[in-house]
Scaffold this motif. Structure first.
Motif, PDB file in Angstrom:
ATOM      1  N   GLY A 158      16.811 -13.550 -38.622  1.00  0.00           N
ATOM      2  CA  GLY A 158      17.677 -14.401 -37.982  1.00  0.00           C
ATOM      3  C   GLY A 158      19.165 -14.650 -38.458  1.00  0.00           C
ATOM      4  N   ASP A 159      19.084 -14.101 -39.690  1.00  0.00           N
ATOM      5  CA  ASP A 159      20.683 -14.074 -40.808  1.00  0.00           C
ATOM      6  C   ASP A 159      21.298 -12.779 -40.086  1.00  0.00           C
ATOM      7  OD1 ASP A 159      22.501 -13.573 -42.664  1.00  0.00           O
ATOM      8  OD2 ASP A 159      21.456 -15.221 -44.027  1.00  0.00           O
ATOM      9  N   PRO A 160      22.620 -12.895 -39.967  1.00  0.00           N
ATOM     10  CA  PRO A 160      23.150 -11.690 -39.808  1.00  0.00           C
ATOM     11  C   PRO A 160      23.160 -10.472 -40.602  1.00  0.00           C
ATOM     12  CG  PRO A 160      24.647 -13.421 -39.115  1.00  0.00           C
ATOM     13  CD  PRO A 160      23.211 -13.931 -39.894  1.00  0.00           C
ATOM     14  N   ALA A 161      22.830 -10.837 -41.883  1.00  0.00           N
ATOM     15  CA  ALA A 161      22.526 -10.171 -42.819  1.00  0.00           C
ATOM     16  C   ALA A 161      21.355  -9.202 -42.747  1.00  0.00           C
ATOM     17  CB  ALA A 161      22.448 -10.585 -44.314  1.00  0.00           C
ATOM     18  N   ALA A 162      20.545  -9.431 -41.882  1.00  0.00           N
ATOM     19  CA  ALA A 162      19.154  -8.803 -41.857  1.00  0.00           C
ATOM     20  C   ALA A 162      19.388  -7.392 -41.295  1.00  0.00           C
ATOM     21  CB  ALA A 162      18.098  -9.488 -40.979  1.00  0.00           C
TER      22      ALA A 162
ATOM     23  N   LEU B 103      13.670 -12.876 -57.707  1.00  0.00           N
ATOM     24  CA  LEU B 103      13.168 -12.601 -56.581  1.00  0.00           C
ATOM     25  C   LEU B 103      12.915 -10.969 -56.106  1.00  0.00           C
ATOM     26  CD1 LEU B 103      11.902 -13.298 -53.801  1.00  0.00           C
ATOM     27  CD2 LEU B 103      14.305 -13.290 -52.962  1.00  0.00           C
ATOM     28  N   VAL B 104      11.679 -10.629 -56.191  1.00  0.00           N
ATOM     29  CA  VAL B 104      11.656  -9.085 -55.923  1.00  0.00           C
ATOM     30  C   VAL B 104      11.088  -8.682 -54.573  1.00  0.00           C
ATOM     31  CG1 VAL B 104      10.228  -6.842 -56.878  1.00  0.00           C
ATOM     32  CG2 VAL B 104      10.885  -8.956 -58.436  1.00  0.00           C
ATOM     33  N   VAL B 105      11.755  -7.866 -53.822  1.00  0.00           N
ATOM     34  CA  VAL B 105      11.383  -7.470 -52.482  1.00  0.00           C
ATOM     35  C   VAL B 105      11.868  -5.975 -52.329  1.00  0.00           C
ATOM     36  CG1 VAL B 105      11.779  -9.772 -51.396  1.00  0.00           C
ATOM     37  CG2 VAL B 105      13.649  -7.764 -51.686  1.00  0.00           C
ATOM     38  N   ASN B 106      11.107  -5.242 -51.418  1.00  0.00           N
ATOM     39  CA  ASN B 106      11.321  -4.069 -51.050  1.00  0.00           C
ATOM     40  C   ASN B 106      12.233  -4.180 -49.717  1.00  0.00           C
ATOM     41  OD1 ASN B 106       9.826  -4.302 -48.530  1.00  0.00           O
ATOM     42  ND2 ASN B 106       8.059  -3.048 -49.529  1.00  0.00           N
ATOM     43  N   GLU B 107      13.109  -3.048 -49.262  1.00  0.00           N
ATOM     44  CA  GLU B 107      13.882  -3.111 -48.159  1.00  0.00           C
ATOM     45  C   GLU B 107      13.446  -3.757 -46.784  1.00  0.00           C
ATOM     46  OE1 GLU B 107      17.043   0.195 -47.897  1.00  0.00           O
ATOM     47  OE2 GLU B 107      15.036   1.113 -48.914  1.00  0.00           O
ATOM     48  N   HIS B 108      12.234  -3.569 -46.659  1.00  0.00           N
ATOM     49  CA  HIS B 108      11.502  -4.199 -45.161  1.00  0.00           C
ATOM     50  C   HIS B 108      11.408  -5.673 -45.532  1.00  0.00           C
ATOM     51  CE1 HIS B 108       8.747  -4.954 -42.222  1.00  0.00           C
ATOM     52  NE2 HIS B 108       7.859  -5.651 -43.367  1.00  0.00           N
ATOM     53  N   GLU B 109      10.742  -6.029 -46.768  1.00  0.00           N
ATOM     54  CA  GLU B 109      10.632  -7.580 -47.061  1.00  0.00           C
ATOM     55  C   GLU B 109      11.800  -8.103 -46.914  1.00  0.00           C
ATOM     56  OE1 GLU B 109       6.828  -6.080 -49.710  1.00  0.00           O
ATOM     57  OE2 GLU B 109       8.889  -6.907 -50.769  1.00  0.00           O
ATOM     58  N   ALA B 110      13.139  -7.623 -47.568  1.00  0.00           N
ATOM     59  CA  ALA B 110      14.331  -8.350 -47.567  1.00  0.00           C
ATOM     60  C   ALA B 110      14.797  -8.619 -45.959  1.00  0.00           C
ATOM     61  CB  ALA B 110      15.304  -7.360 -48.118  1.00  0.00           C
ATOM     62  N   ARG B 111      14.591  -7.494 -45.203  1.00  0.00           N
ATOM     63  CA  ARG B 111      14.783  -7.996 -43.662  1.00  0.00           C
ATOM     64  C   ARG B 111      14.085  -8.799 -43.366  1.00  0.00           C
ATOM     65  NH1 ARG B 111      14.513  -2.021 -43.781  1.00  0.00           N
ATOM     66  NH2 ARG B 111      16.680  -0.934 -43.881  1.00  0.00           N
ATOM     67  N   VAL B 112      12.627  -9.044 -43.312  1.00  0.00           N
ATOM     68  CA  VAL B 112      11.757 -10.096 -42.682  1.00  0.00           C
ATOM     69  C   VAL B 112      12.204 -11.442 -43.560  1.00  0.00           C
ATOM     70  CG1 VAL B 112       9.388 -10.937 -42.887  1.00  0.00           C
ATOM     71  CG2 VAL B 112       9.731  -8.412 -42.506  1.00  0.00           C
ATOM     72  N   LEU B 113      12.623 -11.448 -44.662  1.00  0.00           N
ATOM     73  CA  LEU B 113      13.136 -12.672 -45.195  1.00  0.00           C
ATOM     74  C   LEU B 113      14.359 -13.224 -44.813  1.00  0.00           C
ATOM     75  CD1 LEU B 113      12.149 -12.282 -49.020  1.00  0.00           C
ATOM     76  CD2 LEU B 113      10.809 -13.401 -47.181  1.00  0.00           C
ATOM     77  N   LEU B 114      15.085 -12.422 -44.387  1.00  0.00           N
ATOM     78  CA  LEU B 114      16.451 -12.564 -43.515  1.00  0.00           C
ATOM     79  C   LEU B 114      16.576 -12.738 -41.931  1.00  0.00           C
ATOM     80  CD1 LEU B 114      18.765 -10.614 -45.914  1.00  0.00           C
ATOM     81  CD2 LEU B 114      18.688 -12.933 -45.908  1.00  0.00           C
TER      82      LEU B 114
ATOM     83  N   ALA C 224      20.800  -8.133 -50.263  1.00  0.00           N
ATOM     84  CA  ALA C 224      20.324  -8.938 -51.641  1.00  0.00           C
ATOM     85  C   ALA C 224      21.358 -10.235 -51.667  1.00  0.00           C
ATOM     86  CB  ALA C 224      20.657  -7.920 -52.582  1.00  0.00           C
ATOM     87  N   ARG C 225      22.727  -9.714 -51.415  1.00  0.00           N
ATOM     88  CA  ARG C 225      23.765 -11.177 -51.572  1.00  0.00           C
ATOM     89  C   ARG C 225      23.204 -12.064 -50.764  1.00  0.00           C
ATOM     90  NH1 ARG C 225      27.557  -6.702 -51.256  1.00  0.00           N
ATOM     91  NH2 ARG C 225      28.388  -6.152 -53.327  1.00  0.00           N
ATOM     92  N   ALA C 226      22.693 -11.619 -49.692  1.00  0.00           N
ATOM     93  CA  ALA C 226      22.249 -13.066 -48.656  1.00  0.00           C
ATOM     94  C   ALA C 226      21.179 -13.738 -49.216  1.00  0.00           C
ATOM     95  CB  ALA C 226      22.051 -12.391 -47.187  1.00  0.00           C
TER      96      ALA C 226
END
Length: 317
Positions: free
Chosen positions: A207-211, A194-205, A220-222
């Motif tokens: 509702g998750d505390p890891a966001a 799965l390839v994401v940039n930092e903004h995309e990682a936050r969006v995908l997460l 990345a671990r989340a």
């Protein structure tokens, strides 16, 4: 709809391709501005430049220019922008037999680039929104020829899900979650990478505390916990990081002076897929991809900025 014939088939010799890209093909309409406008504001920019683009088409060209045997499954309009895109793919050596033509105008990306090289993009999907699950099922034989299949999210999510279901065992699926939307669990579980940039990682997460975590390693671990075999987070000028079951590794980027960052993530992903198809481990593939992405930002445009293998052998700018 008709397929676009006439592209050279780089995989014909042994029946295998390094990469089949399933994704978008857009005409990039680019204006350079001194600064991007605020809400309700008008600013003057440069003359309009029209370039071939779209995340799927970009990744296919990036990999092919580096020597990958590449095919593209996409949809374009029967119009001047569609012809521009097909010509660009063929010039790079991409097999265009999977590109479907007609049914809607070619997708268009409206791009502003500021003096630092940063960009803002609005996409009108056009024909990309008509790339349907049935098109993927009809291309099952094409996908079966690939060592790696890459897909992005500028096409309908149900089509992405069909790609995840259709990729045969032994073929690695790379999902570039851009633009970001929540991934169905079955798609996440099918991801080799799965390839994401930092903004995309936050969006995908969301509702998750890891966001809201302090660093990309935690995000990345989340994301890794959601099912993919590995996660790559691109970090712009800082390079990228790789997360898998063994841990997290940072990969630095060469220092360059950016001119235009348009399409740099696609250059990275295309190069990553090439090296995965060649058998590199993920960290080595990311090291190569970071270098390709760094070279691409030193030139204007998306596909026109991508280096060939011979150019990459020279000094990094």
């Amino acid at each position: 709809m008709a397929a676009a014939n006439g592209g050279r088939d780089p995989g014909a010799e042994d029946g295998r391709r390094d990469l089949v890209v399933v994704g978008s093909a857009n005409a990039d309409l680019v204006v350079t501005v001194d600064r991007r406008p605020a809400a309700g504001e008008t600013v003057l920019g440069s003359d309009l430049a029209v370039h071939p683009g779209g995340k799927g088409a970009n990744q296919a060209v990036a990999a092919a220019r580096l020597g990958a045997r590449t095919a593209l499954l996409a949809r374009v309009g029967d119009d001047a922008h569609g012809r521009l895109l097909l010509d660009s793919q063929r010039a790079a050596g991409v097999d265009t037999g999977g590109v479907l033509v007609g049914g809607a105008p070619t997708g268009v990306a409206l791009i502003t680039v500021d003096p630092s090289g940063d960009n803002s993009i609005v996409v009108a999907p056009g024909a990309n929104a008509r790339l349907a699950p049935a098109d993927v099922r009809a291309a099952r034989g094409l996908l079966a020829t690939a060592r790696v299949v890459s897909v992005q999210l500028e096409i309908p999510l149900e089509t992405v899900a069909e790609v995840a279901r259709t990729v045969p065992p032994g073929t690695r699926l790379v999902v570039n979650a851009s633009p970001p939307v929540p991934l169905p669990p079955a798609v996440a579980a099918a991801c080799a990478v799965l390839v994401v940039n930092e903004h995309e990682a936050r969006v995908l997460l969301e509702g998750d505390p890891a966001a809201g975590a302090s660093g990309p390693e935690e995000r990345a671990r989340a994301l890794l916990a959601r099912g993919p075999q590995a996660v790559v987070v691109t970090l712009g000028a800082a390079g990228a990081l790789v997360a898998d079951r063994r841990g997290v590794v940072r990969v630095p980027s060469p220092a360059v002076t950016p001119v235009d960052t348009t399409g740099a993530g696609d250059a990275f992903t295309g190069a990553l897929c090439l090296r995965l198809a060649a058998g590199d481990d993920l960290a080595a593939a990311v090291r190569f991809a970071v270098r390709v992405g760094a070279v691409s930002v030193t030139r204007r445009g998306a596909q026109g900025s991508y280096p060939t293998a011979a150019q990459l052998d020279g000094p990094t700018p």
